[in-house]
Scaffold this active site. Structure first.
Site, PDB file in Angstrom:
ATOM      1  N   GLY A   1      -3.492   7.525  21.105  1.00 36.19           N
ATOM      2  CA  GLY A   1      -3.045   8.906  21.302  1.00 36.19           C
ATOM      3  C   GLY A   1      -1.888   9.097  22.268  1.00 36.19           C
TER       4      GLY A   1
ATOM      5  CG  ASN B   1       3.389   9.385  19.117  1.00 42.13           C
ATOM      6  OD1 ASN B   1       4.560   9.707  19.351  1.00 42.13           O
ATOM      7  ND2 ASN B   1       3.053   8.181  18.659  1.00 42.13           N
TER       8      ASN B   1
ATOM      9  NE  ARG C   1      -9.638   8.312   0.080  1.00 39.67           N
ATOM     10  CZ  ARG C   1      -8.448   8.128   0.632  1.00 39.67           C
ATOM     11  NH1 ARG C   1      -8.198   7.024   1.284  1.00 39.67           N
ATOM     12  NH2 ARG C   1      -7.511   9.029   0.508  1.00 39.67           N
TER      13      ARG C   1
ATOM     14  CG  MET D   1      -4.577   4.320  12.630  1.00 38.47           C
ATOM     15  SD  MET D   1      -2.760   4.359  12.652  1.00 38.47           S
ATOM     16  CE  MET D   1      -2.407   2.648  12.264  1.00 38.47           C
TER      17      MET D   1
ATOM     18  CG  LEU E   1      -4.342  13.083   5.504  1.00 39.65           C
ATOM     19  CD1 LEU E   1      -3.504  14.272   5.910  1.00 39.65           C
ATOM     20  CD2 LEU E   1      -5.812  13.356   5.764  1.00 39.65           C
TER      21      LEU E   1
ATOM     22  CG  ASN F   1       2.797  10.579   9.513  1.00 43.40           C
ATOM     23  OD1 ASN F   1       1.937  10.361  10.365  1.00 43.40           O
ATOM     24  ND2 ASN F   1       3.371   9.596   8.830  1.00 43.40           N
TER      25      ASN F   1
ATOM     26  CG  HIS G   1       6.476   5.706   9.265  1.00 42.59           C
ATOM     27  ND1 HIS G   1       5.246   5.174   8.894  1.00 42.59           N
ATOM     28  CD2 HIS G   1       7.392   4.762   8.965  1.00 42.59           C
ATOM     29  CE1 HIS G   1       5.434   3.973   8.382  1.00 42.59           C
ATOM     30  NE2 HIS G   1       6.719   3.705   8.409  1.00 42.59           N
TER      31      HIS G   1
ATOM     32  CG  ASP H   1       5.439  14.265  -0.229  1.00 38.16           C
ATOM     33  OD1 ASP H   1       4.932  13.157   0.079  1.00 38.16           O
ATOM     34  OD2 ASP H   1       6.579  14.379  -0.701  1.00 38.16           O
ATOM     35  CD  GLU H   2      -0.306  15.653  -4.263  1.00 36.93           C
ATOM     36  OE1 GLU H   2      -0.762  14.981  -5.200  1.00 36.93           O
ATOM     37  OE2 GLU H   2      -0.013  16.858  -4.354  1.00 36.93           O
TER      38      GLU H   2
HETATM   39  C1  GRF Z   1       2.549   5.193  16.474  1.00 40.21           C
HETATM   40  O1  GRF Z   1       3.396   4.092  16.437  1.00 40.21           O
HETATM   41  C2  GRF Z   1       2.752   6.063  15.263  1.00 40.21           C
HETATM   42  O2  GRF Z   1       4.074   6.118  14.851  1.00 40.21           O
HETATM   43  C3  GRF Z   1       1.921   5.370  14.239  1.00 40.21           C
HETATM   44  O3  GRF Z   1       0.768   4.944  14.921  1.00 40.21           O
HETATM   45  C4  GRF Z   1       1.089   4.773  16.302  1.00 40.21           C
HETATM   46  C5  GRF Z   1       0.169   5.644  17.085  1.00 40.21           C
HETATM   47  O4  GRF Z   1       0.297   5.483  18.468  1.00 40.21           O
HETATM   48  N1  GRF Z   1       1.701   6.229  13.092  1.00 40.21           N
HETATM   49  P1  GRF Z   1      -0.421   6.482  19.464  1.00 40.21           P
HETATM   50  O5  GRF Z   1      -1.882   6.566  19.044  1.00 40.21           O
HETATM   51  O6  GRF Z   1       0.261   7.812  19.357  1.00 40.21           O
HETATM   52  O7  GRF Z   1      -0.274   5.890  20.823  1.00 40.21           O
END
Ligand code: GRF
Length: 200
Positions: free
Chosen positions: A12, A14, A65, A90, A93, A107, A109, A141-142
């Site tokens: 977490g 981010n 799921r 992770m 969706l 999102n 990436h 999106d999908e």
């Molecule tokens: C980040 O590199 C993000 O881009 C990817 O997963 C990682 C998550 O890191 N989708 P954090 O949990 O925010 O530290």
């Protein structure tokens, strides 16, 4: 003020960058929930420290799921956010969830899309031998990591890098890009036009 909810599976960092940006006034939003599929996610500690309500939808406790996704969808609807921010969620969706929140989910990436989609994007970039990688914030999106792109930042790959050093450098940029994209959304400055996002 827009209501945002963060969906995260792990450490977490981010999410923390978003919390900090809201707290110091850079992002005009209220974070109304952290949603996680992982009861051990460190993101939960961050939420607690900041007084943000947590919703744990523990993937391991569901028989399939489909059932998990139904619970996740119900939770997301209940949270009633203007924007859902996937920050290290992770799992992929399912279409039913993506369809329920068109233009309301973004999102982060850790690569310059459309290169290196999916898991371990930093490793993919490092092993491919690119000289520049980066991060991308996009609408969901999908498709897999294929929605309209909001912001990207470039990050050089250095001769001395290993995969971890590259991932760490990219992460620093993620922490800038993600709050910035949320700010633009909250200021109603993002217009989706087909594949493109116009920033007003
Ligand atoms: C980040 O590199 C993000 O881009 C990817 O997963 C990682 C998550 O890191 N989708 P954090 O949990 O925010 O530290």
């Amino acid at each position: 003020m827009k209501r945002i909810a963060v969906v995260a599976s792990g450490r977490g960092s981010n999410f923390q960058a978003v919390i900090d940006a809201i707290r110091n006034g850079k992002v005009p939003a209220e974070c109304v929930a952290l949603i996680t599929d992982n009861p051990k996610a460190y993101a939960l500690e961050r939420a607690k420290m900041s007084g943000i309500p947590c919703r744990i939808i523990d993937y391991a406790t569901f028989p399939s799921r489909e059932v998990y996704e139904r619970a996740l969808l119900a939770t997301m609807q209940d949270v009633n956010a203007d924007l859902f921010v996937l920050a290290g969620y992770m799992r992929i969706l399912g279409a039913s969830i993506v369809k329920a929140f068109p233009g309301k989910m973004i999102n982060i990436h850790p690569a310059l899309l459309p290169a290196f989609t999916g898991l371990h994007a930093q490793r993919q970039a490092f092993q491919y031998g690119v000289k520049v990688s980066g991060c991308t914030v996009h609408f969901v999106d999908e498709s897999l990591d294929g929605g309209p792109i909001i912001l990207q930042q470039c990050v050089p790959v250095l001769e001395t890098d290993d995969e971890d050093a590259l991932a760490e450098r990219i992460l620093m940029h993620e922490h800038e890009c993600l709050p910035e994209a949320i700010r633009l959304f909250c200021e109603d400055r993002l217009v989706i036009e087909g594949r493109k996002v116009r920033v007003l």
